[in-house]
Structures are given as C-alpha cells and as structure tokens.
Design an enzyme around this catalytic site. Structure first.
Site, short mmCIF file in Angstrom:
data_model
loop_
_atom_site.label_atom_id
_atom_site.label_comp_id
_atom_site.label_asym_id
_atom_site.label_seq_id
_atom_site.Cartn_x
_atom_site.Cartn_y
_atom_site.Cartn_z
CB ILE A 13 1.66 21.31 -6.14
CG1 ILE A 13 0.33 21.38 -5.37
CG2 ILE A 13 2.01 22.69 -6.70
CD1 ILE A 13 0.35 22.30 -4.15
CG ASP A 32 8.10 12.11 -4.80
OD1 ASP A 32 7.44 13.14 -5.05
OD2 ASP A 32 7.76 11.29 -3.89
CB ALA A 74 9.73 16.86 -1.40
CD GLN A 76 2.83 14.80 6.98
OE1 GLN A 76 1.86 14.44 6.28
NE2 GLN A 76 2.71 15.74 7.89
CB SER A 117 1.43 25.50 4.54
OG SER A 117 0.09 25.29 4.89
CE1 TYR A 141 2.35 20.46 5.63
CE2 TYR A 141 0.53 21.93 6.16
CZ TYR A 141 1.43 21.42 5.24
OH TYR A 141 1.42 21.87 3.95
CG ASN A 168 -7.56 24.65 1.79
OD1 ASN A 168 -7.21 25.51 2.59
ND2 ASN A 168 -7.93 23.44 2.17
N1 LIG Z 1 -2.11 20.91 -1.66
C1 LIG Z 1 -2.30 21.97 -0.90
O1 LIG Z 1 -3.44 22.44 -0.72
C2 LIG Z 1 -1.14 22.64 -0.21
C3 LIG Z 1 -1.40 23.76 0.61
C4 LIG Z 1 -0.33 24.38 1.26
C5 LIG Z 1 0.96 23.94 1.04
N2 LIG Z 1 1.19 22.86 0.24
C6 LIG Z 1 2.58 22.42 0.08
O2 LIG Z 1 2.82 22.20 -1.30
C7 LIG Z 1 3.72 21.11 -1.46
C8 LIG Z 1 3.15 20.07 -2.41
O3 LIG Z 1 1.93 19.57 -1.87
P1 LIG Z 1 1.03 18.52 -2.67
O4 LIG Z 1 -0.38 18.89 -2.43
O5 LIG Z 1 1.53 18.36 -4.06
O6 LIG Z 1 1.31 17.20 -1.82
P2 LIG Z 1 1.69 15.73 -2.31
O7 LIG Z 1 1.64 14.87 -1.09
O8 LIG Z 1 0.88 15.33 -3.49
O9 LIG Z 1 3.20 15.92 -2.78
C9 LIG Z 1 4.30 15.87 -1.90
C10 LIG Z 1 5.34 14.97 -2.52
O10 LIG Z 1 6.51 14.95 -1.68
C11 LIG Z 1 6.99 13.61 -1.66
N3 LIG Z 1 7.79 13.42 -0.45
C12 LIG Z 1 7.35 13.36 0.83
N4 LIG Z 1 8.39 13.15 1.66
C13 LIG Z 1 9.51 13.10 0.89
C14 LIG Z 1 10.88 12.90 1.18
N5 LIG Z 1 11.32 12.70 2.42
N6 LIG Z 1 11.77 12.90 0.15
C15 LIG Z 1 11.35 13.09 -1.12
N7 LIG Z 1 10.04 13.27 -1.46
C16 LIG Z 1 9.14 13.27 -0.46
C17 LIG Z 1 5.74 12.76 -1.66
O11 LIG Z 1 5.99 11.41 -2.04
C18 LIG Z 1 4.88 13.52 -2.66
O12 LIG Z 1 5.08 13.06 -3.97
C19 LIG Z 1 4.02 20.59 -0.06
O13 LIG Z 1 5.23 21.17 0.38
C20 LIG Z 1 2.87 21.10 0.77
O14 LIG Z 1 3.22 21.27 2.13
C21 LIG Z 1 0.18 22.20 -0.38
#
Ligand SMILES: NC(=O)c1ccc[n+]([C@@H]2O[C@H](COP(=O)([O-])OP(=O)(O)OC[C@H]3O[C@@H](n4cnc5c(N)ncnc54)[C@H](O)[C@@H]3O)[C@@H](O)[C@H]2O)c1
Length: 309
Positions: A13, A32, A74, A76, A117, A141, A168
């Site tokens: 995202i 990142d 960013a 987990q 989330s 989480y 999602n």
């Molecule tokens: N994808 C979904 O469906 C969804 C749903 C609800 C919430 N979210 C939230 O949206 C955000 C983005 O999700 P995404 O799907 O792009 O996930 P993703 O895993 O593709 O992206 C997360 C990024 O954060 C980086 N990261 C992790 N730990 C880090 C740290 N300690 N320091 C710096 N960077 C770090 C990772 O390397 C990764 O590039 C997250 O906060 C996630 O909780 C996503």
C-alpha cells in the site's frame, strides 16, 4: 508541491500511495527496513532511506527534511505471524508508531495519517460495523494496531491525525509469495502454482475486500481534508463476500472452475467475518469505492498472470 514522508514505502500500500503522490507533483521521502517490502516496489522518484521505525534514533536520518505530512504504513502486517514473535509485533506496530509521533511533535510536523486495521474489532455481528463498535482484537496484530491507533489519538490535540481501519486490500503490487497475509493473494498464489488451494477455516467466513486504487484515493483525499482531522474511519468497500463466493469468482476468472480446494483448520484467533460501515468516510471525503470485486479481481488476475509469464 508538498513533501511527504511515507513509511513502509517498499510495501504494497505504501508504494501505491507514493506513486500517486508523485503523479500529483509532490515530493516523497520513503522509509522501510525491507522486512516484507521489496526494493523493486519503491517508485523511482522516491528519496529512500533504510530505517527501522522501532529504533527512534534511526529517524534522525530524516532531520534535514521539512514534511507537510507523515503517512504511516510500515508495520508487521500479518495476524498469523504476530503469534510467532509477539514482542517484535509490539515493537514495530506500537513502539514504531509512538516513535514517529514523537518525531512529528519534535519537528513540528502537523499532519499524521495512520494505517490501522479492521483487526482491532475482533469478532463482531453479521452487519456493517461502525466505528463506534467496541474494539476487542483477537490477534496480537490487532492488539498492537489498536495500541498504535490509541497513541495516534493521544497526539490528536497537537497534531492533525487521521486513522484508517483498513479492511482486506487486494490488487496489483501485492506480495504474491507471502502466504500468511492477504486472503485473495494467498488463494491466487495456489492458482498461480497450479496447486490445490489450501483454505484455513470455514468457507462461510466473510470479508470486505477493497481494491488498492480505492485505498489510495481515500488516503490522498484525506491529506488536506479538514473534516478528516482527528477522525478514525473504516476503509472498506462496504460489501460482504464469503470465502466460498470468492473462491468461485477466482476460479471462474482464472479460467479453472474445477480447481481443487482443500479445507483445513483455521489460523489461531482468525476473525469469522466482518464488513465495514463506510458512510462516514464516504461523506467526509466525498469518496466512494470505484472498483467492485468482479472488476478488481479481473485486474488483479491479469497482473498475476503477466508476472508468471
Ligand atoms: N493489506 C491489507 O489488507 C491491510 C489491511 C489492514 C491494515 N493494513 C495496514 O496497512 C499497512 C500497509 O500494509 P501492506 O499490505 O502494504 O503491507 P506490506 O507488508 O506490504 O508493507 C509493510 C511495509 O512495512 C515495512 N516494515 C515492516 N517493519 C518495519 C520497520 N520496523 N521499519 C520500517 N519498515 C518496516 C515492510 O518492509 C513493508 O515494506 C500496514 O500498516 C498494515 O497493518 C493493511
């Protein structure tokens, strides 16, 4: 032209939002640590720094910039993985968010958008869930995303904050190798590898799937929208789809309606079903989801098939 800091810029995202901000003529600084993100996701014009958000001193790398807003993505991001290493989940999602908020306070950055989330809700009734619903996360989480959200709220008297409880998300750019995060991408992975789809849990579970472009448009609209200051929004499509319906749709669109499916035990503390009430975000941001699941899946499957060619 404004300057934005995007955390998680190498992720699904964060990279998509950054691409849109650049297209709109802004400067994007991205950070990142590549725990789940990839170099190839980072758009070319992003000024990138490898920073771990759970280490506050690493944020000093950014001291020469003046940011108009921080877009914090960013994290987990897997409910399943949060049980493998709970302290790590806490450090990244809760402490990492607090570190960024402190950084904003110290550097007089006045706008902060946070990726929360739907996992903060836990088990809920089978009806569109509004933001006033009691939060009762089941996964670690969900607990740490809620802690992050509450830190954001605690700073909202000094910083203009917005939190999105994201449902999602799916679409091109999603990590197709991580079979512990993203229901649609996980199922598509099995089609891509021509293996039976392993479904963890009941086919009657349901989700609210939102296409990546709709997530990007909500975030970019919110940045300068005063109605969004201090707000927490559900960011979903508002449409409920069961696992069974989803699998049928994927099989049809993949062109493999007889693809084999195996059901196994659910993942620990998985949510049974959830659907977003999206009225507040639609009204405040004058936003609506533009891509339904049929169209979104067609786009996503085309992208996945191009990848495997
Ligand atoms: N994808 C979904 O469906 C969804 C749903 C609800 C919430 N979210 C939230 O949206 C955000 C983005 O999700 P995404 O799907 O792009 O996930 P993703 O895993 O593709 O992206 C997360 C990024 O954060 C980086 N990261 C992790 N730990 C880090 C740290 N300690 N320091 C710096 N960077 C770090 C990772 O390397 C990764 O590039 C997250 O906060 C996630 O909780 C996503």
């Amino acid at each position: 032209m404004k300057t934005y800091l995007v955390t998680g810029v190498a992720g699904f995202i964060g990279s998509a939002i950054s691409r849109k901000l650049l297209e709109n003529g802004h400067k994007v600084v991205g950070i990142d640590n590549f725990s789940t993100g990839f170099h190839h996701n980072i758009p070319d014009d992003v000024e990138f720094f490898e920073v771990d958000i759970s280490e506050a001193n690493q944020l000093k790398t950014l001291n020469n910039f003046t940011f108009n807003a921080v877009l914090h993505l960013a994290a987990q991001t897997s409910g399943e993985i949060s049980f493998d290493d709970p302290p790590k989940d806490l450090l990244i999602n809760a402490l990492g968010t607090l570190n960024l908020l402190e950084y904003c306070k110290d550097h007089k950055i006045n706008r902060f958008l946070y990726a929360s989330s739907m996992a903060v809700y836990g088990d809920v009734e089978d009806k569109p869930i509004s933001i006033s619903q009691h939060t009762n996360p089941k996964s670690y989480y969900g607990i740490t995303k809620l802690a992050g959200e509450q830190y954001v709220q605690a700073f909202s008297d000094r910083i203009k904050t917005t939190s999105f409880r994201i449902f999602n998300v799916y679409g091109p750019g999603q990590n197709m190798q991580n079979i512990k995060q993203g229901m649609i991408s996980i199922y598509l992975y099995y089609f891509m590898k021509n293996k039976p789809v392993l479904v963890k849990g009941s086919k009657d579970r349901f989700r609210d799937f939102i296409y990546i472009d709709d997530v990007v448009s909500a975030w970019t609209k919110a940045i300068d929208e005063p109605k969004a200051y201090g707000a927490i929004y559900n960011l979903g499509s508002g449409v409920k789809t069961t696992v069974e319906e989803l699998l049928k749709l994927i099989a049809k669109k993949w062109g493999d309606p007889e693809h084999s499916i195996e059901y196994t035990e659910g993942t620990p503390k998985d949510m049974f079903g959830i659907q977003a009430d999206t009225k507040p975000i639609m009204k405040d941001l004058d936003w609506k989801p533009e891509t339904d699941i049929e169209e979104g899946l067609s786009q996503f499957i085309k992208w996945v098939k191009d990848l495997s060619d």
